[in-house]
Design a protein around this motif. Structure first.
Motif, PDB file in Angstrom:
ATOM      1  N   GLU A   1     -13.491 -11.375   3.310  1.00 21.94           N
ATOM      2  CA  GLU A   1     -13.355 -12.702   3.923  1.00 21.94           C
ATOM      3  C   GLU A   1     -12.988 -13.748   2.870  1.00 21.94           C
ATOM      4  OE1 GLU A   1     -17.225 -13.140   5.652  1.00 21.94           O
ATOM      5  OE2 GLU A   1     -16.754 -11.854   7.371  1.00 21.94           O
ATOM      6  N   ILE A   2     -13.615 -13.647   1.708  1.00 24.65           N
ATOM      7  CA  ILE A   2     -13.318 -14.583   0.613  1.00 24.65           C
ATOM      8  C   ILE A   2     -11.864 -14.445   0.187  1.00 24.65           C
ATOM      9  CG2 ILE A   2     -13.810 -15.111  -1.820  1.00 24.65           C
ATOM     10  CD1 ILE A   2     -16.741 -14.275  -1.228  1.00 24.65           C
ATOM     11  N   ILE A   3     -11.428 -13.194   0.035  1.00 22.86           N
ATOM     12  CA  ILE A   3     -10.042 -12.958  -0.395  1.00 22.86           C
ATOM     13  C   ILE A   3      -9.066 -13.496   0.645  1.00 22.86           C
ATOM     14  CG2 ILE A   3      -8.337 -11.154  -0.891  1.00 22.86           C
ATOM     15  CD1 ILE A   3     -10.674  -9.576  -2.206  1.00 22.86           C
ATOM     16  N   LEU A   4      -9.356 -13.242   1.897  1.00 29.33           N
ATOM     17  CA  LEU A   4      -8.480 -13.729   2.972  1.00 29.33           C
ATOM     18  C   LEU A   4      -8.399 -15.263   2.962  1.00 29.33           C
ATOM     19  CD1 LEU A   4      -6.700 -12.802   5.288  1.00 29.33           C
ATOM     20  CD2 LEU A   4      -8.704 -12.892   6.782  1.00 29.33           C
ATOM     21  N   ARG A   5      -9.545 -15.918   2.824  1.00 32.61           N
ATOM     22  CA  ARG A   5      -9.561 -17.393   2.776  1.00 32.61           C
ATOM     23  C   ARG A   5      -8.817 -17.910   1.543  1.00 32.61           C
ATOM     24  NH1 ARG A   5     -15.158 -17.006   4.112  1.00 32.61           N
ATOM     25  NH2 ARG A   5     -15.636 -17.544   1.958  1.00 32.61           N
TER      26      ARG A   5
ATOM     27  N   GLU B   1      -3.594 -12.572  -8.556  1.00 37.53           N
ATOM     28  CA  GLU B   1      -2.167 -12.446  -8.250  1.00 37.53           C
ATOM     29  C   GLU B   1      -1.896 -11.400  -7.167  1.00 37.53           C
ATOM     30  OE1 GLU B   1      -0.557 -11.681 -12.143  1.00 37.53           O
ATOM     31  OE2 GLU B   1      -0.540 -13.809 -12.657  1.00 37.53           O
ATOM     32  N   LYS B   2      -2.749 -10.385  -7.075  1.00 35.18           N
ATOM     33  CA  LYS B   2      -2.532  -9.299  -6.111  1.00 35.18           C
ATOM     34  C   LYS B   2      -3.455  -9.396  -4.898  1.00 35.18           C
ATOM     35  CE  LYS B   2      -0.713  -6.000  -9.356  1.00 35.18           C
ATOM     36  NZ  LYS B   2      -0.493  -4.589  -9.559  1.00 35.18           N
ATOM     37  N   ARG B   3      -4.120 -10.519  -4.731  1.00 34.87           N
ATOM     38  CA  ARG B   3      -5.101 -10.635  -3.655  1.00 34.87           C
ATOM     39  C   ARG B   3      -4.500 -10.427  -2.268  1.00 34.87           C
ATOM     40  NH1 ARG B   3      -3.706 -15.743  -5.053  1.00 34.87           N
ATOM     41  NH2 ARG B   3      -3.760 -17.391  -3.479  1.00 34.87           N
ATOM     42  N   ALA B   4      -3.237 -10.727  -2.114  1.00 32.13           N
ATOM     43  CA  ALA B   4      -2.587 -10.539  -0.812  1.00 32.13           C
ATOM     44  C   ALA B   4      -2.451  -9.056  -0.462  1.00 32.13           C
ATOM     45  CB  ALA B   4      -1.218 -11.208  -0.809  1.00 32.13           C
ATOM     46  N   THR B   5      -2.518  -8.185  -1.465  1.00 33.89           N
ATOM     47  CA  THR B   5      -2.383  -6.745  -1.213  1.00 33.89           C
ATOM     48  C   THR B   5      -3.740  -6.056  -1.052  1.00 33.89           C
ATOM     49  OG1 THR B   5      -2.396  -6.152  -3.575  1.00 33.89           O
ATOM     50  CG2 THR B   5      -0.250  -6.680  -2.561  1.00 33.89           C
ATOM     51  N   PHE B   6      -4.829  -6.804  -1.147  1.00 34.85           N
ATOM     52  CA  PHE B   6      -6.171  -6.223  -1.005  1.00 34.85           C
ATOM     53  C   PHE B   6      -6.320  -5.617   0.391  1.00 34.85           C
ATOM     54  CE2 PHE B   6     -10.680  -6.540   0.201  1.00 34.85           C
ATOM     55  CZ  PHE B   6     -11.243  -5.763  -0.805  1.00 34.85           C
ATOM     56  N   ASP B   7      -6.851  -4.418   0.448  1.00 37.55           N
ATOM     57  CA  ASP B   7      -7.073  -3.727   1.725  1.00 37.55           C
ATOM     58  C   ASP B   7      -8.251  -4.392   2.440  1.00 37.55           C
ATOM     59  OD1 ASP B   7      -7.656  -2.029   3.831  1.00 37.55           O
ATOM     60  OD2 ASP B   7      -7.624  -0.197   2.615  1.00 37.55           O
ATOM     61  N   GLN B   8      -7.962  -5.158   3.460  1.00 40.30           N
ATOM     62  CA  GLN B   8      -8.981  -5.928   4.173  1.00 40.30           C
ATOM     63  C   GLN B   8      -9.996  -5.060   4.916  1.00 40.30           C
ATOM     64  OE1 GLN B   8      -9.658  -9.305   4.274  1.00 40.30           O
ATOM     65  NE2 GLN B   8      -8.220  -9.457   2.589  1.00 40.30           N
ATOM     66  N   SER B   9      -9.747  -3.761   5.018  1.00 42.52           N
ATOM     67  CA  SER B   9     -10.736  -2.888   5.665  1.00 42.52           C
ATOM     68  C   SER B   9     -11.938  -2.649   4.756  1.00 42.52           C
ATOM     69  CB  SER B   9     -10.112  -1.552   6.066  1.00 42.52           C
ATOM     70  OG  SER B   9      -9.763  -0.787   4.921  1.00 42.52           O
ATOM     71  N   HIS B  10     -11.788  -2.976   3.474  1.00 42.89           N
ATOM     72  CA  HIS B  10     -12.909  -2.860   2.532  1.00 42.89           C
ATOM     73  C   HIS B  10     -13.637  -4.199   2.472  1.00 42.89           C
ATOM     74  CE1 HIS B  10     -11.651   1.045   1.032  1.00 42.89           C
ATOM     75  NE2 HIS B  10     -10.419   0.579   0.929  1.00 42.89           N
ATOM     76  N   THR B  11     -14.929  -4.179   2.721  1.00 43.68           N
ATOM     77  CA  THR B  11     -15.690  -5.430   2.673  1.00 43.68           C
ATOM     78  C   THR B  11     -16.177  -5.755   1.268  1.00 43.68           C
ATOM     79  OG1 THR B  11     -17.740  -4.279   3.230  1.00 43.68           O
ATOM     80  CG2 THR B  11     -16.463  -5.215   5.062  1.00 43.68           C
TER      81      THR B  11
END
Length: 189
Positions: free
Chosen positions: A6-10, A55-65
């Motif tokens: 959630e933090i990464i997405l925000r 820099e790569k936060r947009a590629t983080f797999d959001q299925s991992h909490t």
């Protein structure tokens, strides 16, 4: 408390939010890095780890909490770029065991001396492990990550984590068994 994903997405729309991950995980990753490559390089690698992650936060797999395995994976990739320094640290520990986390009273005790001897012995064996086995072993032993988290950190299946950890343990165990068998015997050349 927000989940890491959630933090990464925000942070994609509000970059300052990413700072929460730094405050949450920087001390743990720094401790791991300092053990692996020494205190002097750990600060630089830690900074670089979070810069790459940002820099790569947009590629983080959001299925991992939990972002910790992802961050360890980035850190380990950076460590591999600094393998020469890591090899020097293990060689130094092999030659001169340093007891850095004991108080002054304990430092002079027999158990501290025994610990120093054990650190020297293990440092040599760790240095001789292949890097893939060493990465798995150190994440498991030093950071208490689960097999699944280690797999995420290194980008390998859980079964591979298990086999690498098993192989590393066998190598360390075989050297201990040989040393115990030789204990007390005088070798005549």
């Amino acid at each position: 408390m927000s989940k890491d994903n959630e933090i990464i997405l925000r942070s994609l729309s509000r970059p300052a939010e990413f700072g929460d991950l730094f405050f949450r995980y920087a001390p743990r990753i720094h401790r791991y890095l300092a053990r692996r490559i020494g205190e002097s390089v750990a600060d630089d690698i830690l900074s670089e780890t979070f810069l790459v992650a940002f820099e790569k936060r947009a590629t983080f797999d959001q299925s991992h909490t939990n972002a910790l395995p992802w961050l360890f994976g980035i850190a380990i990739n950076l460590v591999h770029r600094h393998r020469i320094a890591e090899a020097r640290t293990f060689k130094l520990a092999e030659r001169t065991a340093v007891i850095d986390s004991v108080d002054d009273e304990t430092r002079n005790s027999d158990s501290a001396v025994d610990a120093a001897v054990e650190v020297q012995r293990l440092a040599g064996k760790l240095r001789k492990l292949n890097k893939a086995d060493r990465d798995v072993l150190l994440l498991y032993a030093w950071e208490d990550l689960t097999y699944e988290q280690i797999g995420v950190a290194l980008g390998i299946p859980t079964g591979t984590v298990r086999s690498r950890l098993n192989r590393a343990r066998k190598i360390l165990r075989s050297s201990s068994t040989q040393q115990e068998a030789d204990h007390g015997r005088v070798r005549i050349a």
